[in-house]
Design an enzyme around this catalytic site. Structure first.
Site, PDB file in Angstrom:
ATOM      1  N   GLY A 116       3.837   6.248   9.033  1.00  0.00           N
ATOM      2  CA  GLY A 116       5.043   6.435   8.635  1.00  0.00           C
ATOM      3  C   GLY A 116       6.071   5.268   8.936  1.00  0.00           C
ATOM      4  N   ASN A 117       5.726   4.289   9.737  1.00  0.00           N
ATOM      5  CA  ASN A 117       6.376   3.249   9.736  1.00  0.00           C
ATOM      6  C   ASN A 117       6.038   2.093   9.064  1.00  0.00           C
ATOM      7  OD1 ASN A 117       7.568   4.595  11.883  1.00  0.00           O
ATOM      8  ND2 ASN A 117       7.208   3.247  13.559  1.00  0.00           N
ATOM      9  N   SER A 118       5.227   2.168   8.227  1.00  0.00           N
ATOM     10  CA  SER A 118       4.776   1.285   7.500  1.00  0.00           C
ATOM     11  C   SER A 118       5.752   0.522   6.582  1.00  0.00           C
ATOM     12  CB  SER A 118       3.367   1.563   6.461  1.00  0.00           C
ATOM     13  OG  SER A 118       2.359   1.503   7.300  1.00  0.00           O
ATOM     14  N   LEU A 124      -8.271 -21.244   0.555  1.00  0.00           N
ATOM     15  CA  LEU A 124      -9.158 -22.086   1.288  1.00  0.00           C
ATOM     16  C   LEU A 124     -10.381 -21.518   1.871  1.00  0.00           C
ATOM     17  CD1 LEU A 124      -6.622 -24.278   3.314  1.00  0.00           C
ATOM     18  CD2 LEU A 124      -7.451 -24.874   1.041  1.00  0.00           C
ATOM     19  N   GLY A 125     -10.089 -20.306   2.178  1.00  0.00           N
ATOM     20  CA  GLY A 125     -11.302 -19.589   2.752  1.00  0.00           C
ATOM     21  C   GLY A 125     -11.210 -19.510   4.274  1.00  0.00           C
ATOM     22  N   HIS A 147       0.756  -1.080  -0.050  1.00  0.00           N
ATOM     23  CA  HIS A 147       0.015  -0.114  -0.048  1.00  0.00           C
ATOM     24  C   HIS A 147       0.625   1.110   0.071  1.00  0.00           C
ATOM     25  CE1 HIS A 147       0.538   0.307   4.471  1.00  0.00           C
ATOM     26  NE2 HIS A 147       0.495   1.384   4.344  1.00  0.00           N
ATOM     27  N   ASP A 176       0.096  -7.519   1.450  1.00  0.00           N
ATOM     28  CA  ASP A 176       0.771  -6.114   1.712  1.00  0.00           C
ATOM     29  C   ASP A 176       2.186  -5.996   1.760  1.00  0.00           C
ATOM     30  OD1 ASP A 176       0.103  -3.428   2.161  1.00  0.00           O
ATOM     31  OD2 ASP A 176       0.435  -3.337   4.261  1.00  0.00           O
TER      32      ASP A 176
END
Length: 339
Positions: free
Chosen positions: A189-191, A243-244, A85, A115
């Site tokens: 900001g640490n993502s 698999l869900g 993201h 992600d």
């Protein structure tokens, strides 16, 4: 004045309380200093590998800043982990090193389902983070989250692991598997920055897109990230069968384990079964604990994830679970998870 101090002054004796307080006063600062040194030492080992990432998009015909995040260099040829993201929709990606160098990066690939994204820079003079083994993590273990949201300094927060192998929903509605939950504070900001252990080894990639994260932080475990990186570097995309299931790693009851002669001490607890999925069409139930898949024991979500990354799994597959105290064997038919 404390009673024990008065007794010491007037009668020339030292009470047990005095002795305890003296030892306490001497021990706590030393322990705190050791604790601080442990954190500083761990951060020092990785800090030069943590980078700031800025993205740019064209607005009204001009390239303008459109967001930023963190990342870390994990290979000697300049490969970088960050969040998917963070680089979503980027037309230009710039990476700032701690030595103040700023380099344009190339996007190797990204996987929104975990992600994760892989970037590459072509330069020299950087450090490489040491990748650890997230399978070795334990509930209650101390961890450190690091980001580089400002380019030339770090943000460092600490906490303990509170859950492993979780499946959690992102703000976009996607489900991210193999998530480490901790109480180390995390800001946007640490993502993409690293979560490390006290040896300075990366055990997770921080993400700030999980819903309901008040007082909690989440990281994709590094063993999953390694597999994602391998596929993105080799193929530019990730294959995953589906698999869900929403899952969480849990220890097995020792009596149940011994009764059924199971080799694994851990299993994967099914917290939810998604509707209209392979799991919902099987005999699995919420509350079951998966202990075997495709004829092999599975101890955690990462081992199940690896079993679902080969195309030959798209067929009738056996799955074994503990339900209450019974060992039950079912079949399930995984399907490819589309982007």
């Amino acid at each position: 004045m404390a009673r024990s101090t008065l007794a010491t002054r007037h009668f020339g004796i030292s009470s047990p309380l005095d002795s305890f307080l003296n030892v306490f006063a001497e021990t706590i600062p030393a322990a705190m200093d050791t604790f601080s040194s442990m954190i500083i030492g761990a951060v020092d080992q990785i800090k030069n590998a943590v980078v700031k990432i800025d993205i740019f998009k064209t607005v009204n015909g001009k390239m303008r800043p459109a967001g930023s995040g963190s990342g870390f260099i994990f290979s000697s040829d300049g490969l970088i982990f960050t969040n998917s993201h963070v680089v979503e929709g980027a037309e230009k990606i710039m990476v700032s090193l701690l030595n103040e160098n700023e380099i344009e990066a190339t996007l190797i690939g990204k996987d929104p389902d975990t992600d994760l994204a892989i970037l590459k820079i072509y330069t020299q003079g950087y450090s490489v983070a040491k990748l650890g083994d997230s399978d070795a993590l334990q509930i209650g273990q101390f961890v450190i989250a690091i980001g580089n949201p400002y380019g030339y300094q770090h943000t460092v927060t600490t906490g303990v692991v509170s859950a492993l192998g979780r499946t959690l929903q992102t703000q976009s509605g996607r489900f991210v598997d193999n998530v480490i939950q901790s109480d180390a504070a995390l800001n946007p900001g640490n993502s993409g920055g690293p979560m490390i252990n006290t040896d300075g080894e990366v055990v997770g990639v921080n993400t700030a897109v999980i819903q309901g994260a008040q007082g909690l932080s989440f990281s994709v475990d590094i063993n999953t990230a390694k597999e994602i990186a391998r596929q993105l570097i080799r193929d530019g995309r990730v294959f995953k069968a589906y698999l869900g299931l929403q899952l969480q790693d849990v220890p097995l009851n020792e009596r149940v384990r011994q009764h059924h002669k199971l080799p694994n001490h851990q299993g994967i607890f099914i917290t939810r079964i998604e509707p209209d999925t392979p799991a919902s069409r099987s005999q699995l139930m919420e509350g079951d604990i998966i202990v075997s898949f495709n004829g092999k024991p599975v101890r955690n979500s990462n081992e199940l994830f690896k079993a679902l990354t080969t195309r030959d799994i798209l067929t009738i597959t056996d799955i074994s679970v503990i339900r209450h105290t019974e060992l039950l064997n079912f079949i399930i038919v995984p399907v490819e998870k589309r982007a």
